[in-house]
Design a protein around this motif. Structure first.
Motif, PDB file in Angstrom:
ATOM      1  N   THR A   3     -26.873  10.339  17.742  1.00  0.00           N
ATOM      2  CA  THR A   3     -25.868  10.115  16.721  1.00  0.00           C
ATOM      3  C   THR A   3     -24.523   9.918  17.399  1.00  0.00           C
ATOM      4  O   THR A   3     -24.241  10.527  18.408  1.00  0.00           O
ATOM      5  N   LYS A   4     -23.675   9.102  16.829  1.00  0.00           N
ATOM      6  CA  LYS A   4     -22.362   8.872  17.422  1.00  0.00           C
ATOM      7  C   LYS A   4     -21.453  10.047  17.092  1.00  0.00           C
ATOM      8  O   LYS A   4     -20.869  10.140  16.029  1.00  0.00           O
ATOM      9  N   GLY A 247     -28.872   3.963  11.782  1.00  0.00           N
ATOM     10  CA  GLY A 247     -29.083   5.058  12.716  1.00  0.00           C
ATOM     11  C   GLY A 247     -30.505   5.180  13.225  1.00  0.00           C
ATOM     12  O   GLY A 247     -30.956   6.274  13.555  1.00  0.00           O
ATOM     13  N   THR A 266     -29.049   9.456  11.658  1.00  0.00           N
ATOM     14  CA  THR A 266     -27.714   9.697  11.115  1.00  0.00           C
ATOM     15  C   THR A 266     -27.711   9.941   9.615  1.00  0.00           C
ATOM     16  O   THR A 266     -26.736  10.470   9.072  1.00  0.00           O
ATOM     17  N   GLY A 291     -31.489  15.414  11.115  1.00  0.00           N
ATOM     18  CA  GLY A 291     -31.226  14.482  12.201  1.00  0.00           C
ATOM     19  C   GLY A 291     -32.496  14.091  12.931  1.00  0.00           C
ATOM     20  O   GLY A 291     -32.608  14.300  14.140  1.00  0.00           O
ATOM     21  N   LEU A 310     -25.991  16.851  13.444  1.00  0.00           N
ATOM     22  CA  LEU A 310     -24.822  17.002  12.585  1.00  0.00           C
ATOM     23  C   LEU A 310     -24.775  18.358  11.900  1.00  0.00           C
ATOM     24  O   LEU A 310     -23.699  18.913  11.688  1.00  0.00           O
TER      25      LEU A 310
END
Length: 324
Positions: A3-4, A247, A266, A291, A310
């Motif tokens: 994930t960014k 994602g 994501t 996630g 996250l």
């Protein structure tokens, strides 16, 4: 697979996911559930985030267990079907701590596959030339690097072609598929098609082989790409087979033609992707996803592996039944 997130958030949450391939069959779905692609979803294993149990990728092990990579712990481990974890190897920490690892700033173990003789092949990214590349662990042996990759690469997805003795590696940073002999040696840049390139963060991600082609996901672009292997072994023309998969991380073929189950990390979802590129959402956070990054199948049992990027709470393994 990633994930960014900011480096600080990644450090706080931990990284990666993957886990155990379950062997016990789930209950036969009820008639009311039979029309759904997946049924009987449940959380089967909870991993300990504080202990670094954030598995990134998975390979089937004998007797129903799995071999996994713990990305942030730099480890390869065996996870039994009951959830018992045995660390097989811990990779060396680079001298600079891995601060130059592309996009992330710390070293991590990534894709893993198992050969027919029990040899494990896996990927390690450190941002340094002395450690980044393809590694091997023979039964009872010690981990050894068999092929170097550039320090600025991020080797991610991995697949084994046992027929030719070749390993294919998806490089998320350089937008490349590398090919490496299982015997070791120089890595060949097999494909640098633009469809593999990142668009701001990470590109080529999950990788699988099927019916004479290399299939690769692109996280930034939300796509699945098919690249045929030509008769001379070179890469053919890449073709995007599916889009709109936000994602997308790793994936697995269901065994029903080119139908795919894809982890959308994501957005906490699993998508069922049809051969024509259309897709539907078949699992969500309500089923326990946190996630999701990897998916594996054994028979009609689907294992979905979550890293909790996250949420930072509960990396887990969700099992579900794949209906006919």
């Amino acid at each position: 697979m990633f994930t960014k997130l900011s480096k600080a958030a990644l450090s706080a949450v931990g990284l990666s996911a993957a886990a155990v391939l379950a062997t016990s069959a789930l209950a036969v779905p009820s008639a009311s559930a039979a029309s759904a692609p997946l049924s009987d979803a449940r959380v089967a294993v909870h991993f300990d985030l504080a202990a670094g149990q954030t598995p990134e990728n998975v390979a089937p092990a004998p007797h129903g267990g799995s071999y996994v990579t713990f990305a942030k712990a730099r480890q390869v481990a065996e996870v039994s079907r009951t959830g018992t974890i045995r660390v097989l190897a811990t990779l060396p920490l680079p001298a600079d701590g891995g601060v130059h690892t592309p996009a992330l700033g710390f070293p991590l173990t990534l894709g893993i596959v198992r050969g027919h003789d029990g040899t494990l092949y896996f990927l390690y990214a450190t941002g340094t030339a002395d450690l980044t590349g393809v590694w091997r662990l023979r039964p009872g042996g010690q981990p050894e690097r068999i092929a170097a990759l550039p320090a600025d690469s991020l080797p991610n997805g991995l697949a084994l072609d046992a027929r030719t003795g070749s390993l294919y590696v998806a490089d998320s940073a350089l937008g490349t598929v590398w090919r490496v002999p299982t015997s070791g040696g120089a890595a060949q840049s097999w494909s640098t098609d633009p469809a593999l390139a990142p668009s701001g963060f990470l590109g080529a991600n999950g990788l699988k082989l099927r019916d004479g082609a290399v299939w690769v996901t692109n996280l930034d672009r939300g796509t699945i790409v098919r690249i045929p292997v030509l008769p001379n072994g070179s890469a053919g023309q890449a073709r995007v087979t599916a889009t709109g998969l936000t994602g997308i991380d790793d994936f697995a073929f269901t065994g029903r033609g080119d139908q795919i189950l894809a982890a959308l990390d994501t957005v906490n979802q699993v998508a069922l992707v049809q051969p024509d590129g259309s897709h539907s959402i078949v699992l969500t956070a309500a089923d326990g996803l946190e996630g999701p990054t990897s998916i594996a199948l054994r028979g009609d049992t689907v294992s979905v592996l979550s890293a909790a990027y996250l949420t930072g709470t509960d990396p887990d393994l969700v099992l579900a039944h794949l209906n006919n």
